[in-house]
Design a protein around this motif. Structure first.
Motif, PDB file in Angstrom:
ATOM      1  N   SER A 223       7.999 -30.486  23.756  1.00 20.86           N
ATOM      2  CA  SER A 223       8.038 -29.100  24.221  1.00 20.86           C
ATOM      3  C   SER A 223       9.470 -28.596  24.270  1.00 20.86           C
ATOM      4  O   SER A 223      10.426 -29.381  24.342  1.00 20.86           O
ATOM      5  N   GLN A 224       9.605 -27.253  24.266  1.00 25.40           N
ATOM      6  CA  GLN A 224      10.940 -26.676  24.340  1.00 25.40           C
ATOM      7  C   GLN A 224      11.586 -26.981  25.680  1.00 25.40           C
ATOM      8  O   GLN A 224      12.808 -27.124  25.770  1.00 25.40           O
ATOM      9  N   SER A 225      10.768 -27.091  26.732  1.00 21.78           N
ATOM     10  CA  SER A 225      11.315 -27.420  28.055  1.00 21.78           C
ATOM     11  C   SER A 225      11.914 -28.824  28.063  1.00 21.78           C
ATOM     12  O   SER A 225      12.921 -29.078  28.734  1.00 21.78           O
ATOM     13  N   THR A 226      11.305 -29.744  27.292  1.00 19.74           N
ATOM     14  CA  THR A 226      11.856 -31.103  27.184  1.00 19.74           C
ATOM     15  C   THR A 226      13.207 -31.070  26.489  1.00 19.74           C
ATOM     16  O   THR A 226      14.146 -31.756  26.893  1.00 19.74           O
ATOM     17  N   ILE A 227      13.295 -30.258  25.441  1.00 18.08           N
ATOM     18  CA  ILE A 227      14.567 -30.109  24.715  1.00 18.08           C
ATOM     19  C   ILE A 227      15.637 -29.577  25.657  1.00 18.08           C
ATOM     20  O   ILE A 227      16.766 -30.080  25.702  1.00 18.08           O
ATOM     21  N   SER A 228      15.276 -28.536  26.413  1.00 16.33           N
ATOM     22  CA  SER A 228      16.227 -27.938  27.354  1.00 16.33           C
ATOM     23  C   SER A 228      16.669 -28.937  28.404  1.00 16.33           C
ATOM     24  O   SER A 228      17.850 -29.002  28.773  1.00 16.33           O
ATOM     25  N   GLN A 229      15.735 -29.755  28.896  1.00 14.90           N
ATOM     26  CA  GLN A 229      16.053 -30.739  29.922  1.00 14.90           C
ATOM     27  C   GLN A 229      17.018 -31.799  29.384  1.00 14.90           C
ATOM     28  O   GLN A 229      17.973 -32.186  30.060  1.00 14.90           O
ATOM     29  N   ARG A 230      16.780 -32.260  28.152  1.00 14.43           N
ATOM     30  CA  ARG A 230      17.669 -33.268  27.559  1.00 14.43           C
ATOM     31  C   ARG A 230      19.073 -32.704  27.375  1.00 14.43           C
ATOM     32  O   ARG A 230      20.068 -33.384  27.624  1.00 14.43           O
ATOM     33  N   LEU A 231      19.148 -31.458  26.923  1.00 15.04           N
ATOM     34  CA  LEU A 231      20.449 -30.824  26.735  1.00 15.04           C
ATOM     35  C   LEU A 231      21.171 -30.683  28.072  1.00 15.04           C
ATOM     36  O   LEU A 231      22.371 -30.982  28.187  1.00 15.04           O
ATOM     37  N   ASN A 232      20.430 -30.251  29.099  1.00 18.80           N
ATOM     38  CA  ASN A 232      21.032 -30.092  30.422  1.00 18.80           C
ATOM     39  C   ASN A 232      21.521 -31.421  30.978  1.00 18.80           C
ATOM     40  O   ASN A 232      22.555 -31.482  31.652  1.00 18.80           O
ATOM     41  N   ASN A 233      20.774 -32.494  30.706  1.00 18.20           N
ATOM     42  CA  ASN A 233      21.166 -33.819  31.200  1.00 18.20           C
ATOM     43  C   ASN A 233      22.499 -34.261  30.590  1.00 18.20           C
ATOM     44  O   ASN A 233      23.331 -34.876  31.263  1.00 18.20           O
ATOM     45  N   ILE A 234      22.677 -33.969  29.285  1.00 15.35           N
ATOM     46  CA  ILE A 234      23.956 -34.320  28.630  1.00 15.35           C
ATOM     47  C   ILE A 234      25.091 -33.540  29.272  1.00 15.35           C
ATOM     48  O   ILE A 234      26.145 -34.094  29.623  1.00 15.35           O
ATOM     49  N   GLU A 235      24.885 -32.235  29.436  1.00 16.70           N
ATOM     50  CA  GLU A 235      25.937 -31.389  29.990  1.00 16.70           C
ATOM     51  C   GLU A 235      26.286 -31.793  31.422  1.00 16.70           C
ATOM     52  O   GLU A 235      27.459 -31.792  31.817  1.00 16.70           O
ATOM     53  N   LYS A 236      25.267 -32.168  32.196  1.00  9.55           N
ATOM     54  CA  LYS A 236      25.494 -32.586  33.576  1.00  9.55           C
ATOM     55  C   LYS A 236      26.228 -33.921  33.630  1.00  9.55           C
ATOM     56  O   LYS A 236      27.138 -34.111  34.440  1.00  9.55           O
ATOM     57  N   GLU A 237      25.833 -34.856  32.739  1.00  9.48           N
ATOM     58  CA  GLU A 237      26.432 -36.195  32.738  1.00  9.48           C
ATOM     59  C   GLU A 237      27.921 -36.145  32.428  1.00  9.48           C
ATOM     60  O   GLU A 237      28.717 -36.891  33.012  1.00  9.48           O
ATOM     61  N   TYR A 238      28.326 -35.252  31.502  1.00 13.23           N
ATOM     62  CA  TYR A 238      29.723 -35.218  31.074  1.00 13.23           C
ATOM     63  C   TYR A 238      30.481 -33.985  31.583  1.00 13.23           C
ATOM     64  O   TYR A 238      31.627 -33.769  31.205  1.00 13.23           O
ATOM     65  N   SER A 239      29.807 -33.196  32.424  1.00 10.87           N
ATOM     66  CA  SER A 239      30.437 -32.014  33.039  1.00 10.87           C
ATOM     67  C   SER A 239      31.020 -31.068  31.991  1.00 10.87           C
ATOM     68  O   SER A 239      32.180 -30.637  32.069  1.00 10.87           O
ATOM     69  N   VAL A 240      30.206 -30.755  30.991  1.00  9.50           N
ATOM     70  CA  VAL A 240      30.627 -29.859  29.929  1.00  9.50           C
ATOM     71  C   VAL A 240      29.514 -28.857  29.630  1.00  9.50           C
ATOM     72  O   VAL A 240      28.364 -29.053  30.023  1.00  9.50           O
ATOM     73  N   ILE A 241      29.880 -27.781  28.949  1.00 12.49           N
ATOM     74  CA  ILE A 241      28.903 -26.826  28.419  1.00 12.49           C
ATOM     75  C   ILE A 241      28.956 -26.944  26.903  1.00 12.49           C
ATOM     76  O   ILE A 241      30.017 -26.750  26.294  1.00 12.49           O
ATOM     77  N   LEU A 242      27.840 -27.279  26.273  1.00  7.78           N
ATOM     78  CA  LEU A 242      27.813 -27.558  24.843  1.00  7.78           C
ATOM     79  C   LEU A 242      27.439 -26.343  24.001  1.00  7.78           C
ATOM     80  O   LEU A 242      27.894 -26.229  22.858  1.00  7.78           O
ATOM     81  N   LEU A 243      26.598 -25.453  24.564  1.00  5.29           N
ATOM     82  CA  LEU A 243      26.135 -24.296  23.794  1.00  5.29           C
ATOM     83  C   LEU A 243      26.492 -22.998  24.500  1.00  5.29           C
ATOM     84  O   LEU A 243      26.458 -22.913  25.731  1.00  5.29           O
ATOM     85  N   GLU A 244      26.842 -21.985  23.691  1.00  6.10           N
ATOM     86  CA  GLU A 244      27.019 -20.644  24.224  1.00  6.10           C
ATOM     87  C   GLU A 244      25.638 -20.079  24.531  1.00  6.10           C
ATOM     88  O   GLU A 244      24.732 -20.137  23.690  1.00  6.10           O
ATOM     89  N   ARG A 245      25.459 -19.551  25.737  1.00  4.88           N
ATOM     90  CA  ARG A 245      24.158 -19.005  26.116  1.00  4.88           C
ATOM     91  C   ARG A 245      24.293 -17.499  26.365  1.00  4.88           C
ATOM     92  O   ARG A 245      24.835 -17.071  27.385  1.00  4.88           O
ATOM     93  N   GLU A 246      23.829 -16.726  25.397  1.00  5.33           N
ATOM     94  CA  GLU A 246      23.881 -15.274  25.521  1.00  5.33           C
ATOM     95  C   GLU A 246      22.472 -14.719  25.412  1.00  5.33           C
ATOM     96  O   GLU A 246      21.690 -15.121  24.551  1.00  5.33           O
ATOM     97  N   LYS A 247      22.136 -13.783  26.282  1.00  6.81           N
ATOM     98  CA  LYS A 247      20.816 -13.198  26.270  1.00  6.81           C
ATOM     99  C   LYS A 247      20.574 -12.441  24.966  1.00  6.81           C
ATOM    100  O   LYS A 247      21.434 -11.702  24.501  1.00  6.81           O
ATOM    101  N   GLY A 248      19.387 -12.638  24.415  1.00  6.27           N
ATOM    102  CA  GLY A 248      19.013 -11.938  23.196  1.00  6.27           C
ATOM    103  C   GLY A 248      19.502 -12.588  21.924  1.00  6.27           C
ATOM    104  O   GLY A 248      19.163 -12.134  20.825  1.00  6.27           O
ATOM    105  N   VAL A 249      20.300 -13.631  22.046  1.00  6.73           N
ATOM    106  CA  VAL A 249      20.815 -14.325  20.861  1.00  6.73           C
ATOM    107  C   VAL A 249      20.020 -15.605  20.671  1.00  6.73           C
ATOM    108  O   VAL A 249      20.024 -16.493  21.527  1.00  6.73           O
TER     109      VAL A 249
END
Length: 302
Positions: A28-54
């Motif tokens: 599911s897309q929620s699983t993808i989002s969770q995995r991405l968030n886990n990486i960012e949380k583990e290494y204290s980084v933001i990996l993707l630009e998040r802009e509304k509508g993009v």
């Protein structure tokens, strides 16, 4: 970081969106989002630009760096999975100067593949002074250098020595094959640096290379110049013979000849069995190599 996280991140980047990555990985897309968030949380980084509508993916600076790390991680995993096949097959990396690759060993390399089907060879061009450091850092397995050096745990063997001759565009009714050095016009010289011994000899007759008008670093560039004027160059006999076969240059000996150039086979001690097979094959090909570099005076009119 684990395999599923790396696989997820690379899928997002390659496919361009979280939804496409989810479809590709059958989650599911929620699983993808969770995995991405886990990486960012583990290494204290933001990996993707998040802009509304993009909808398309855009990496941050940290995301770009993490992408390179993820690619290496993926490569290491593939290498580990291929350990079994790699035990019977190997890639041997060979480094040499351009003139040795293209005019001497070019006939040897195909024979290596024919007689050792389990061995792949990777051929790279380097300057002579780079060969030893590349061997020392294990970035190449076997090297061929025009310089003789002494390094710990590095084996150096003379593979061949080669006569140097002068070449120029073909002259009708040309008969003189030994030319006084002082008859050559320095301004018409195409200068290639063939090493320190050659440099000293050259300086004795025409001064430092800085006095020359055209300096080049590969033999193939000679062809363009020699066909368009009264240029001349000093080259190893293997190159001269190759050009002479094409029928439009003369090969001359000089009254005060240049020193022979030496080529050394360089490798670390304790090569693996595959590299050792290639090394021995090349060294045992000395008879074939000696035919290529045979002196010109023994083949006048060839």
């Amino acid at each position: 970081m684990n395999l599923s996280q790396v696989e997820t991140f690379l899928s997002i980047v390659r496919l361009g969106s979280l939804s496409k990555a989810a479809n590709h990985l059958y989650v599911s897309q929620s699983t993808i989002s969770q995995r991405l968030n886990n990486i960012e949380k583990e290494y204290s980084v933001i990996l993707l630009e998040r802009e509304k509508g993009v909808k398309s993916v855009s990496l941050t600076n940290e995301g770009e760096r993490f992408y390179q790390i993820a690619l290496k991680y993926e490569s290491l995993l593939l290498e580990a999975k291929n350990l079994k096949s790699m035990s019977t097959e190997a890639t041997i990396t060979i480094g040499a100067v351009d003139s040795v690759h293209n005019y001497i060993l070019n006939t040897i390399y195909p024979l290596i593949s024919q007689q050792n089907s389990h061995i792949r060879i990777a051929i790279h061009t380097h300057q002579s002074n780079e060969i030893y450091s590349l061997i020392d850092r294990r970035e190449i397995d076997i090297g061929f250098s025009l310089q003789d050096r002494i390094l710990r745990n590095v084996k150096v063997s003379l593979l061949f020595e080669e006569q140097m001759v002068m070449i120029r565009s073909k002259v009708n009714d040309f008969t003189d094959r030994i030319i006084p050095n002082n008859e050559l016009i320095p301004e018409n010289q195409l200068y290639i640096n063939w090493g320190i011994d050659y440099h000293i000899w050259h300086e004795k007759h025409w001064g430092p290379p800085t006095n020359t008008y055209i300096q080049i670093d590969t033999a193939k560039m000679l062809l363009e110049f020699l066909s368009k004027g009264e240029y001349w160059a000093v080259v190893p006999v293997s190159i001269a013979r190759n050009f002479h076969k094409q029928g439009w240059i003369d090969v001359c000996l000089l009254e005060d000849p240049p020193p022979f150039r030496n080529c050394y086979q360089v490798e670390r001690e304790g090569l693996n069995i595959h590299a050792q097979q290639v090394s021995e094959f090349i060294f045992q090909s000395k008879t074939r190599i000696e035919q290529i570099v045979r002196p010109w005076e023994n083949q006048i009119g060839y």
